[in-house]
Scaffold this motif. Structure first.
Motif, PDB file in Angstrom:
ATOM      1  N   THR A 198       7.260  12.561   0.662  1.00 13.02           N
ATOM      2  CA  THR A 198       6.127  11.768   0.168  1.00 13.02           C
ATOM      3  C   THR A 198       6.504  11.018  -1.097  1.00 13.02           C
ATOM      4  O   THR A 198       7.047  11.606  -2.036  1.00 13.02           O
ATOM      5  CB  THR A 198       4.919  12.688  -0.118  1.00 13.02           C
ATOM      6  OG1 THR A 198       4.490  13.305   1.107  1.00 13.02           O
ATOM      7  CG2 THR A 198       3.770  11.890  -0.724  1.00 13.02           C
ATOM      8  N   ILE A 243      -3.485  -1.683   0.849  1.00 14.22           N
ATOM      9  CA  ILE A 243      -4.689  -0.967   0.427  1.00 14.22           C
ATOM     10  C   ILE A 243      -5.560  -1.930  -0.358  1.00 14.22           C
ATOM     11  O   ILE A 243      -5.062  -2.697  -1.183  1.00 14.22           O
ATOM     12  CB  ILE A 243      -4.345   0.239  -0.484  1.00 14.22           C
ATOM     13  CG1 ILE A 243      -3.464   1.268   0.234  1.00 14.22           C
ATOM     14  CG2 ILE A 243      -5.623   0.897  -1.021  1.00 14.22           C
ATOM     15  CD1 ILE A 243      -4.157   2.042   1.335  1.00 14.22           C
ATOM     16  N   THR A 265      -8.988   2.499  -1.652  1.00  9.51           N
ATOM     17  CA  THR A 265      -8.624   3.457  -0.605  1.00  9.51           C
ATOM     18  C   THR A 265      -8.612   2.889   0.817  1.00  9.51           C
ATOM     19  O   THR A 265      -8.216   3.587   1.746  1.00  9.51           O
ATOM     20  CB  THR A 265      -9.607   4.643  -0.613  1.00  9.51           C
ATOM     21  OG1 THR A 265     -10.936   4.141  -0.342  1.00  9.51           O
ATOM     22  CG2 THR A 265      -9.627   5.364  -1.961  1.00  9.51           C
ATOM     23  N   LYS A 266      -9.056   1.657   0.997  1.00 12.04           N
ATOM     24  CA  LYS A 266      -9.232   1.124   2.351  1.00 12.04           C
ATOM     25  C   LYS A 266      -7.939   0.502   2.877  1.00 12.04           C
ATOM     26  O   LYS A 266      -7.229  -0.193   2.130  1.00 12.04           O
ATOM     27  CB  LYS A 266     -10.349   0.090   2.349  1.00 12.04           C
ATOM     28  CG  LYS A 266     -11.700   0.672   1.949  1.00 12.04           C
ATOM     29  CD  LYS A 266     -12.767  -0.404   1.894  1.00 12.04           C
ATOM     30  CE  LYS A 266     -14.111   0.206   1.479  1.00 12.04           C
ATOM     31  NZ  LYS A 266     -15.173  -0.826   1.369  1.00 12.04           N
ATOM     32  N   ARG A 267      -7.647   0.749   4.139  1.00 10.33           N
ATOM     33  CA  ARG A 267      -6.476   0.171   4.787  1.00 10.33           C
ATOM     34  C   ARG A 267      -6.901  -0.937   5.746  1.00 10.33           C
ATOM     35  O   ARG A 267      -7.751  -0.715   6.618  1.00 10.33           O
ATOM     36  CB  ARG A 267      -5.714   1.237   5.574  1.00 10.33           C
ATOM     37  CG  ARG A 267      -4.745   2.060   4.754  1.00 10.33           C
ATOM     38  CD  ARG A 267      -4.017   3.100   5.618  1.00 10.33           C
ATOM     39  NE  ARG A 267      -4.931   4.136   6.075  1.00 10.33           N
ATOM     40  CZ  ARG A 267      -5.429   4.232   7.314  1.00 10.33           C
ATOM     41  NH1 ARG A 267      -5.063   3.357   8.232  1.00 10.33           N
ATOM     42  NH2 ARG A 267      -6.254   5.218   7.635  1.00 10.33           N
ATOM     43  N   GLU A 291      -1.434   4.959   8.823  1.00 12.15           N
ATOM     44  CA  GLU A 291      -2.191   5.956   8.056  1.00 12.15           C
ATOM     45  C   GLU A 291      -1.353   6.632   6.986  1.00 12.15           C
ATOM     46  O   GLU A 291      -1.918   7.240   6.062  1.00 12.15           O
ATOM     47  CB  GLU A 291      -2.755   7.014   9.005  1.00 12.15           C
ATOM     48  CG  GLU A 291      -3.836   6.514   9.931  1.00 12.15           C
ATOM     49  CD  GLU A 291      -4.427   7.624  10.774  1.00 12.15           C
ATOM     50  OE1 GLU A 291      -5.262   7.314  11.656  1.00 12.15           O
ATOM     51  OE2 GLU A 291      -4.061   8.800  10.568  1.00 12.15           O
ATOM     52  N   ARG A 292      -0.036   6.532   7.058  1.00 12.73           N
ATOM     53  CA  ARG A 292       0.800   7.186   6.045  1.00 12.73           C
ATOM     54  C   ARG A 292       0.671   6.509   4.677  1.00 12.73           C
ATOM     55  O   ARG A 292       1.092   7.074   3.670  1.00 12.73           O
ATOM     56  CB  ARG A 292       2.269   7.233   6.466  1.00 12.73           C
ATOM     57  CG  ARG A 292       2.976   5.904   6.583  1.00 12.73           C
ATOM     58  CD  ARG A 292       4.461   6.142   6.929  1.00 12.73           C
ATOM     59  NE  ARG A 292       5.240   4.923   6.942  1.00 12.73           N
ATOM     60  CZ  ARG A 292       5.329   4.122   7.983  1.00 12.73           C
ATOM     61  NH1 ARG A 292       4.678   4.421   9.098  1.00 12.73           N
ATOM     62  NH2 ARG A 292       6.069   3.018   7.926  1.00 12.73           N
ATOM     63  N   SER A 317      -1.762   5.526   1.706  1.00 12.25           N
ATOM     64  CA  SER A 317      -3.079   5.848   1.180  1.00 12.25           C
ATOM     65  C   SER A 317      -3.133   5.546  -0.312  1.00 12.25           C
ATOM     66  O   SER A 317      -2.094   5.461  -0.982  1.00 12.25           O
ATOM     67  CB  SER A 317      -3.439   7.314   1.440  1.00 12.25           C
ATOM     68  OG  SER A 317      -2.538   8.169   0.768  1.00 12.25           O
ATOM     69  N   THR A 340      -5.455   6.059  -4.191  1.00 14.15           N
ATOM     70  CA  THR A 340      -6.500   6.657  -5.006  1.00 14.15           C
ATOM     71  C   THR A 340      -6.580   5.871  -6.306  1.00 14.15           C
ATOM     72  O   THR A 340      -5.652   5.149  -6.671  1.00 14.15           O
ATOM     73  CB  THR A 340      -6.204   8.137  -5.321  1.00 14.15           C
ATOM     74  OG1 THR A 340      -4.966   8.221  -6.044  1.00 14.15           O
ATOM     75  CG2 THR A 340      -6.119   8.979  -4.057  1.00 14.15           C
ATOM     76  N   THR A 368       0.273   6.351  -2.215  1.00 14.47           N
ATOM     77  CA  THR A 368       1.023   7.461  -1.652  1.00 14.47           C
ATOM     78  C   THR A 368       1.507   7.087  -0.263  1.00 14.47           C
ATOM     79  O   THR A 368       0.736   6.580   0.558  1.00 14.47           O
ATOM     80  CB  THR A 368       0.163   8.731  -1.579  1.00 14.47           C
ATOM     81  OG1 THR A 368      -0.288   9.079  -2.901  1.00 14.47           O
ATOM     82  CG2 THR A 368       0.958   9.885  -1.004  1.00 14.47           C
ATOM     83  N   SER A 409       3.194   8.886   2.867  1.00 17.35           N
ATOM     84  CA  SER A 409       3.541  10.177   3.461  1.00 17.35           C
ATOM     85  C   SER A 409       4.588   9.994   4.560  1.00 17.35           C
ATOM     86  O   SER A 409       4.523   9.007   5.309  1.00 17.35           O
ATOM     87  CB  SER A 409       2.287  10.829   4.043  1.00 17.35           C
ATOM     88  OG  SER A 409       1.294  10.980   3.052  1.00 17.35           O
TER      89      SER A 409
END
Lengths: 107, 118
Positions: free
Chosen positions: A17, A47, A51-53, A59-60, A62, A64, A73, A75
Motif C-alpha cells: 500500500t 479522486i 473520496t469520490k472516484r 477501487e484500489r 482511495s 481521505t 492511498t 492498495s
C-alpha cells in the motif's frame, strides 16, 4: 497565497500500500482532488471531493481529507501505478491550487 | 464521448501574445453543470492552474497572471480560448484545457506545447 505541500517522492514495493500526502492550512475544510500523470500523458482525475472516484478508476485508489492533510492511498500497488501524482484544492470558490507533485516509484 | 482538443500557436516570440483554442465535442459548453479551464505545466515541473470560465461566461484567474490573461467562450463553435499577453520564456509550457466538474478537472485535452523564443 494558499499552498499545498506534497513529498517529492514516495517508494513502495509492488503489491503493498502506498500513501501520498498533501498538506495545507485547514485543507480538511476544503475539497481535495487527486490526479495521476504518466510521462507524455495528460493528467487523469483519480479522486474528487475528497473520496469520490470517477467512473473507470479502480477501487484500489482511495482518498481521505481531514485536518490539514489529504491522503491518496493506493492498495495493492502495481507497476502500472508508477507515475506522478498531484493533489488539488480550491483556496477559495474561485482560486484553484495544485500541489507540487509526488513521484511514485514501484519497486 | 467527450473530447477536448487544443490548437494554436506553438512558437511565440517574447513580448508577443499567445492564443490557444480548445474545441469541445460531446458536450455543450453552455451546460450549467460544467466550467472550462486552462492549466499549464512547464517542462519537468508541476501543474499550474491559469483560470476558468463558467458556462455563463464569468471568468476567474490566478492572481499572478490576471493582468495578462483572458479566457473566453465561443458558443457558436462550442469552444473556449486562452489569450496570454507579454509572453516571456517563463511562460514556456504545455498548456492543457480541461473541464471543471464537481471541484475536479475530469476531462483534459492532450496538451499543446508552447515555446517562447526569439
Amino acid at each position: 497565497s494558499y499552498e499545498l505541500t506534497q513529498p517529492p517522492s514516495v517508494s513502495v514495493s509492488a503489491g503493498q500500500t502506498a500513501s501520498i500526502t498533501c498538506s495545507g492550512d485547514k485543507l480538511g475544510d476544503k475539497y481535495a482532488a487527486w490526479y495521476q500523470q504518466k510521462p507524455g500523458q495528460s493528467p487523469l482525475l483519480l479522486i474528487y471531493q475528497d473520496t469520490k472516484r470517477p467512473s473507470g478508476i479502480p477501487e484500489r485508489f482511495s482518498g481521505t481529507n481531514s485536518g490539514n492533510t489529504a491522503t491518496l492511498t493506493i492498495s495493492g500497488t502495481q507497476a502500472m501505478d508508477e507515475a506522478d501524482y498531484y493533489c488539488q484544492a480550491w483556496a477559495s470558490s474561485t482560486a484553484c491550487v495544485f500541489g507540487g507533485g509526488t513521484k511514485l516509484t514501484v519497486l | 464521448q467527450l473530447q477536448l482538443q487544443e490548437s494554436g500557436s506553438g512558437l511565440v516570440k517574447p513580448s508577443q501574445t499567445l492564443s490557444l483554442t480548445c474545441a469541445v465535442s460531446g458536450a455543450s459548453i453552455t451546460n450549467s453543470d460544467y466550467s472550462w479551464s486552462w492549466i499549464r505545466q512547464p517542462p519537468g515541473k508541476g501543474l499550474e492552474w491559469i483560470g476558468y470560465i463558467s458556462h455563463s461566461g464569468s471568468t476567474y484567474y490566478i492572481p499572478s497572471l490576471k493582468s495578462r490573461v483572458t479566457i473566453s467562450l465561443d458558443r457558436s463553435k462550442n469552444q473556449f480560448s486562452l489569450r496570454l499577453t507579454s509572453m516571456t520564456a517563463a511562460d514556456t509550457a504545455v498548456y492543457y484545457c480541461a473541464r471543471l466538474r464537481s471541484d475536479g478537472f475530469d476531462i483534459w485535452g492532450q496538451g499543446a506545447m508552447v515555446t517562447v523564443s526569439p
